[in-house]
Design an enzyme around this catalytic site. Structure first.
Site, PDB file in Angstrom:
ATOM      1  N   GLN A 251       0.676  -1.431   0.095  1.00 13.93           N
ATOM      2  CA  GLN A 251       0.294  -0.498  -0.151  1.00 13.93           C
ATOM      3  C   GLN A 251      -0.083   1.313  -0.414  1.00 13.93           C
ATOM      4  O   GLN A 251       0.389   2.306  -0.489  1.00 13.93           O
ATOM      5  CB  GLN A 251      -1.121  -0.225   1.363  1.00 13.93           C
ATOM      6  CG  GLN A 251      -1.836  -1.392   1.169  1.00 13.93           C
ATOM      7  CD  GLN A 251      -2.857  -0.840  -0.311  1.00 13.93           C
ATOM      8  OE1 GLN A 251      -3.016  -0.020  -0.926  1.00 13.93           O
ATOM      9  NE2 GLN A 251      -2.963  -2.239  -1.088  1.00 13.93           N
ATOM     10  N   HIS A 254       1.637   3.495  -3.341  1.00 17.69           N
ATOM     11  CA  HIS A 254       0.756   4.016  -3.804  1.00 17.69           C
ATOM     12  C   HIS A 254       1.400   5.817  -4.393  1.00 17.69           C
ATOM     13  O   HIS A 254       1.346   6.354  -5.264  1.00 17.69           O
ATOM     14  CB  HIS A 254      -0.231   4.571  -2.517  1.00 17.69           C
ATOM     15  CG  HIS A 254      -1.536   3.284  -3.272  1.00 17.69           C
ATOM     16  ND1 HIS A 254      -2.733   3.684  -4.553  1.00 17.69           N
ATOM     17  CD2 HIS A 254      -2.021   2.007  -2.695  1.00 17.69           C
ATOM     18  CE1 HIS A 254      -3.044   2.537  -4.309  1.00 17.69           C
ATOM     19  NE2 HIS A 254      -3.284   2.152  -3.416  1.00 17.69           N
ATOM     20  N   GLU A 319      -7.689   4.212   6.740  1.00 19.37           N
ATOM     21  CA  GLU A 319      -8.046   3.942   5.754  1.00 19.37           C
ATOM     22  C   GLU A 319      -8.576   2.373   5.600  1.00 19.37           C
ATOM     23  O   GLU A 319      -9.743   1.843   5.638  1.00 19.37           O
ATOM     24  CB  GLU A 319      -7.561   4.218   4.330  1.00 19.37           C
ATOM     25  CG  GLU A 319      -8.410   4.232   3.183  1.00 19.37           C
ATOM     26  CD  GLU A 319      -8.159   4.559   1.890  1.00 19.37           C
ATOM     27  OE1 GLU A 319      -6.550   4.934   1.855  1.00 19.37           O
ATOM     28  OE2 GLU A 319      -8.168   4.081   0.834  1.00 19.37           O
ATOM     29  N   HIS A 320      -7.428   1.502   5.469  1.00 20.43           N
ATOM     30  CA  HIS A 320      -7.457   0.352   5.437  1.00 20.43           C
ATOM     31  C   HIS A 320      -6.708  -0.026   6.728  1.00 20.43           C
ATOM     32  O   HIS A 320      -5.665   0.377   7.155  1.00 20.43           O
ATOM     33  CB  HIS A 320      -6.758  -0.264   4.274  1.00 20.43           C
ATOM     34  CG  HIS A 320      -7.131   0.454   3.048  1.00 20.43           C
ATOM     35  ND1 HIS A 320      -5.950   1.401   2.582  1.00 20.43           N
ATOM     36  CD2 HIS A 320      -8.509  -0.219   2.063  1.00 20.43           C
ATOM     37  CE1 HIS A 320      -6.079   1.398   1.203  1.00 20.43           C
ATOM     38  NE2 HIS A 320      -7.806   0.840   0.929  1.00 20.43           N
ATOM     39  N   ASP A 353      -9.139  -3.539  -2.614  1.00 22.22           N
ATOM     40  CA  ASP A 353      -8.676  -2.615  -3.962  1.00 22.22           C
ATOM     41  C   ASP A 353      -8.994  -3.074  -5.267  1.00 22.22           C
ATOM     42  O   ASP A 353      -9.600  -1.776  -6.006  1.00 22.22           O
ATOM     43  CB  ASP A 353      -7.248  -2.831  -3.989  1.00 22.22           C
ATOM     44  CG  ASP A 353      -6.250  -1.415  -3.418  1.00 22.22           C
ATOM     45  OD1 ASP A 353      -7.011  -0.325  -1.973  1.00 22.22           O
ATOM     46  OD2 ASP A 353      -5.504  -1.168  -2.919  1.00 22.22           O
ATOM     47  N   HIS A 413     -45.735  30.201  11.665  1.00 20.29           N
ATOM     48  CA  HIS A 413     -46.086  29.210  11.289  1.00 20.29           C
ATOM     49  C   HIS A 413     -47.221  28.618  12.516  1.00 20.29           C
ATOM     50  O   HIS A 413     -47.926  27.177  12.201  1.00 20.29           O
ATOM     51  CB  HIS A 413     -44.622  28.025  12.013  1.00 20.29           C
ATOM     52  CG  HIS A 413     -43.976  28.677  11.770  1.00 20.29           C
ATOM     53  ND1 HIS A 413     -43.161  29.115  10.973  1.00 20.29           N
ATOM     54  CD2 HIS A 413     -42.548  28.047  11.562  1.00 20.29           C
ATOM     55  CE1 HIS A 413     -41.988  29.505  10.132  1.00 20.29           C
ATOM     56  NE2 HIS A 413     -41.741  28.066  10.574  1.00 20.29           N
TER      57      HIS A 413
HETATM   58  N1  LIG Z   1      -8.715   7.117  -0.759  1.00 20.26           N
HETATM   59  C1  LIG Z   1      -9.671   6.013  -1.508  1.00 20.26           C
HETATM   60  O1  LIG Z   1      -9.688   5.524  -1.779  1.00 20.26           O
HETATM   61  C2  LIG Z   1      -7.980   5.562  -2.731  1.00 20.26           C
HETATM   62  C3  LIG Z   1      -7.840   4.737  -3.572  1.00 20.26           C
HETATM   63  C4  LIG Z   1      -7.219   4.767  -4.676  1.00 20.26           C
HETATM   64  C5  LIG Z   1      -6.079   5.448  -4.634  1.00 20.26           C
HETATM   65  N2  LIG Z   1      -6.085   6.684  -3.608  1.00 20.26           N
HETATM   66  C6  LIG Z   1      -4.779   7.352  -4.032  1.00 20.26           C
HETATM   67  O2  LIG Z   1      -5.186   8.138  -5.065  1.00 20.26           O
HETATM   68  C7  LIG Z   1      -4.025   8.814  -4.831  1.00 20.26           C
HETATM   69  C8  LIG Z   1      -4.070   8.810  -6.725  1.00 20.26           C
HETATM   70  O3  LIG Z   1      -2.452   9.925  -7.231  1.00 20.26           O
HETATM   71  P1  LIG Z   1      -2.083  10.202  -8.334  1.00 20.26           P
HETATM   72  O4  LIG Z   1      -0.966  11.397  -8.219  1.00 20.26           O
HETATM   73  O5  LIG Z   1      -1.217   8.481  -9.160  1.00 20.26           O
HETATM   74  O6  LIG Z   1      -3.848  10.424  -9.434  1.00 20.26           O
HETATM   75  P2  LIG Z   1      -4.297  11.553  -9.173  1.00 20.26           P
HETATM   76  O7  LIG Z   1      -5.440  10.742 -10.846  1.00 20.26           O
HETATM   77  O8  LIG Z   1      -5.303  11.459  -7.981  1.00 20.26           O
HETATM   78  O9  LIG Z   1      -3.669  12.875  -9.602  1.00 20.26           O
HETATM   79  C9  LIG Z   1      -2.943  13.456 -10.682  1.00 20.26           C
HETATM   80  C10 LIG Z   1      -3.197  14.609 -10.934  1.00 20.26           C
HETATM   81  O10 LIG Z   1      -2.902  15.086 -10.405  1.00 20.26           O
HETATM   82  C11 LIG Z   1      -2.405  16.830 -10.549  1.00 20.26           C
HETATM   83  N3  LIG Z   1      -1.363  17.300 -10.044  1.00 20.26           N
HETATM   84  C12 LIG Z   1       0.091  16.437  -9.636  1.00 20.26           C
HETATM   85  N4  LIG Z   1       1.055  17.382  -8.968  1.00 20.26           N
HETATM   86  C13 LIG Z   1       0.297  18.897  -8.934  1.00 20.26           C
HETATM   87  C14 LIG Z   1       0.118  19.538  -8.534  1.00 20.26           C
HETATM   88  N5  LIG Z   1       2.133  19.910  -8.083  1.00 20.26           N
HETATM   89  N6  LIG Z   1      -0.192  20.828  -8.562  1.00 20.26           N
HETATM   90  C15 LIG Z   1      -1.809  20.527  -9.287  1.00 20.26           C
HETATM   91  N7  LIG Z   1      -1.855  19.601  -9.966  1.00 20.26           N
HETATM   92  C16 LIG Z   1      -0.981  18.481  -9.286  1.00 20.26           C
HETATM   93  C17 LIG Z   1      -2.343  16.528 -12.058  1.00 20.26           C
HETATM   94  O11 LIG Z   1      -3.455  17.157 -13.215  1.00 20.26           O
HETATM   95  C18 LIG Z   1      -2.678  15.020 -12.334  1.00 20.26           C
HETATM   96  O12 LIG Z   1      -3.508  14.555 -13.573  1.00 20.26           O
HETATM   97  C19 LIG Z   1      -2.971   7.818  -4.605  1.00 20.26           C
HETATM   98  O13 LIG Z   1      -2.090   9.107  -3.279  1.00 20.26           O
HETATM   99  C20 LIG Z   1      -3.731   7.418  -3.794  1.00 20.26           C
HETATM  100  O14 LIG Z   1      -3.284   6.860  -2.676  1.00 20.26           O
HETATM  101  C21 LIG Z   1      -6.600   6.558  -2.759  1.00 20.26           C
HETATM  102 ZN   LIG Z   2      -4.000   0.137  -2.646  1.00 21.15          ZN
END
Ligand SMILES: NC(=O)c1ccc[n+]([C@@H]2O[C@H](COP(=O)([O-])OP(=O)(O)OC[C@H]3O[C@@H](n4cnc5c(N)ncnc54)[C@H](O)[C@@H]3O)[C@@H](O)[C@H]2O)c1
Ligand SMILES: [Zn+2]
Length: 443
Positions: A251, A254, A319-320, A353, A413
């Site tokens: 995890q 991520h 979360e998990h 997941d 009322h």
């Molecule tokens: N809580 C949950 O249920 C759960 C489940 C799955 C995944 N997640 C989380 O989702 C997240 C996915 O993140 P990711 O980054 O891979 O994808 P994401 O799609 O969430 O974010 C990517 C986007 O972030 C933006 N970005 C990146 N840096 C930036 C900056 N400096 N300023 C403004 N915008 C910016 C960009 O536009 C990009 O398209 C991970 O943190 C993961 O842990 C959470």
């Molecule tokens: Zn995960």
């Protein structure tokens, strides 16, 4: 008393980075408000190097993505989607409409009414997280949402084919190749090319989660679902250090902001797990993110007994939470703060997941204190209605209501109640608190 063999970053450091993200998001949303599609495009170029005239994918682009799947890939996605749909349908079935006569002649009810339009975010910055398409889009459709719009960022310079295929197979009505704040802002605020939705759902990085938070009120949101967190509760009977280490690293990969915590009642087990994490970090292909996350946010806690473990776990509100102890049910029966529980060594967060059927969009940053994860109920509004069937009931309730309104000083009322006491009860009630019946009352 519990001891921390390893601690994560302090609250100060976390608050600083929260503030930075908050400011960036605030400015970006204002820009979208003012400049619509032009702002969306500028931000997509700036943050993702991704420029298109129209960010909505055409039907032929969508068909190509679906056709690009190998037969096995297609079956695997279908299997996962079937599990998610099935469990969502079972959960929907557990939500009953009610209509009851609470007093003679008084009928109260509620109905679960689907939200009309949902915006489902599918994260894809670091990995193309196609599973989020099942979690959001299918669940919305099971709830009966009419218009489901979905956004995912480009991956390595183009729409991620597996995400697009999963979005389409899940039943999305419109698919946009947009990520981050620009996706969330476009769906909530609306632009020349995207009609606004009523609720935003789905996980994402800190920017996505913060954008949803700031837009809450203007639209609904499912919950605060930011960077993944995992808590492994383990003892020497329930699992082994290699398995505990594997489940933490699984995890924290991520992203560099994903906390992984081990909570155990054995120092020997804790030290062996730390050593296993170091060993596995040498060979895990995604060790780059995982090591950063482990070093900055990883924690190892040794508690005295199960009761103390429950209290620490509730405080973390992760979360998990995987429970791999001699008695996992002790934690199911006693814990109150968690996004989702994974009981016993035979399951794990990755099953949840990707495939097993429970939703993977779950609360982070202690939001598990007040909410569970995304589920079909988040797309339904529980709306009440009422009827009063008899003159007697209208009069009885009306008299109580009239006196209660007087206590609050609400003349208007009170008069809503009084006019019914007159009409349906035939009583000569004075108008709005006046001492004598007036000719205005027409009783
Ligand atoms: N809580 C949950 O249920 C759960 C489940 C799955 C995944 N997640 C989380 O989702 C997240 C996915 O993140 P990711 O980054 O891979 O994808 P994401 O799609 O969430 O974010 C990517 C986007 O972030 C933006 N970005 C990146 N840096 C930036 C900056 N400096 N300023 C403004 N915008 C910016 C960009 O536009 C990009 O398209 C991970 O943190 C993961 O842990 C959470
Ligand atoms: Zn995960």
């Amino acid at each position: 008393m519990a001891r921390w063999l390893k601690r994560g970053e302090t609250a100060d450091v976390k608050a600083q980075s929260d503030r930075k993200v908050r400011d960036i998001v605030e400015a970006a949303l204002l820009d979208i408000e003012q400049r619509g599609d032009t702002a969306i495009r500028d931000m997509s170029i700036k943050f993702d190097g991704w420029d298109r005239e129209d960010y909505r994918l055409s039907q032929s682009e969508i068909d190509m993505a679906v056709e690009s799947l190998s037969p096995q890939e297609r079956k695997d996605i279908e299997f996962a989607q079937t599990q998610v749909r099935n469990f969502a349908q079972i959960q929907r079935g557990s939500m009953l409409d009610v209509e009851v006569e609470t007093m003679p002649g008084v009928v109260l009810g509620h109905r679960h009414v689907p939200i009309n339009a949902a915006g489902c975010y599918v994260p894809g910055g670091k990995y193309p997280l196609l599973a989020s398409a099942h979690m959001s889009v299918i669940t919305a459709k099971v709830a009966g949402v009419q218009r489901v719009v979905t956004c995912a960022p480009p991956f390595q310079g183009k729409p991620a084919r597996a995400i697009v295929a999963a979005q389409a197979m899940a039943g999305a009505d419109a698919i946009y190749a947009l990520g981050g704040i620009q996706a969330i802002g476009a769906m909530a605020i609306g632009t020349e090319s995207i009609d606004p939705v009523d609720i935003l759902v789905g996980p994402g990085n800190a920017f996505v989660a913060e954008a949803k938070r700031q837009l809450f009120g203007r639209v609904g949101i499912d919950l605060f679902a930011g960077p993944t967190e995992t808590l492994i509760i383990a003892d020497e009977i329930g699992c082994d250090p290699e398995m505990a280490a594997t489940d933490i690293l699984g995890q924290v990969e991520h992203g560099p902001d994903s906390p992984g915590v081990l909570l155990t009642n054995s120092e020997k087990f804790a030290l062996a797990t730390i050593a296993e994490i170091e060993r596995l970090l040498q060979i895990l292909p995604t060790a780059d993110y995982a090591r950063k996350a482990w070093e900055a946010f990883g924690e190892v806690i040794v508690a005295d007994d199960y009761a103390e473990m429950v209290s620490i776990a509730d405080d973390i509100a992760s979360e998990h939470v995987q429970v791999m102890t001699a008695d996992p049910d002790f934690f199911l029966n006693n814990m109150t703060n968690y996004g989702a529980l994974f009981l016993g060594a035979r399951t794990n967060v990755s099953f949840g997941d990707k495939v097993i059927g429970t939703n993977h969009t779950l609360p982070t940053k202690k939001a598990a204190r007040y909410t569970g994860g995304l589920w079909v109920g988040k797309f339904l509004k529980t709306c009440t209605y009422q009827r009063v069937l008899t003159d007697e009931a209208s009069t009885l309730v009306g008299e109580y209501c009239s006196r209660l309104c007087a206590l609050e000083g609400f003349a208007g009322h009170g008069e809503q109640a009084n006019i019914r006491v007159r009409r349906f009860g035939g009583r000569n009630v004075p108008y709005a608190g006046q001492a004598e019946p007036s000719e205005l009352t027409r009783a």
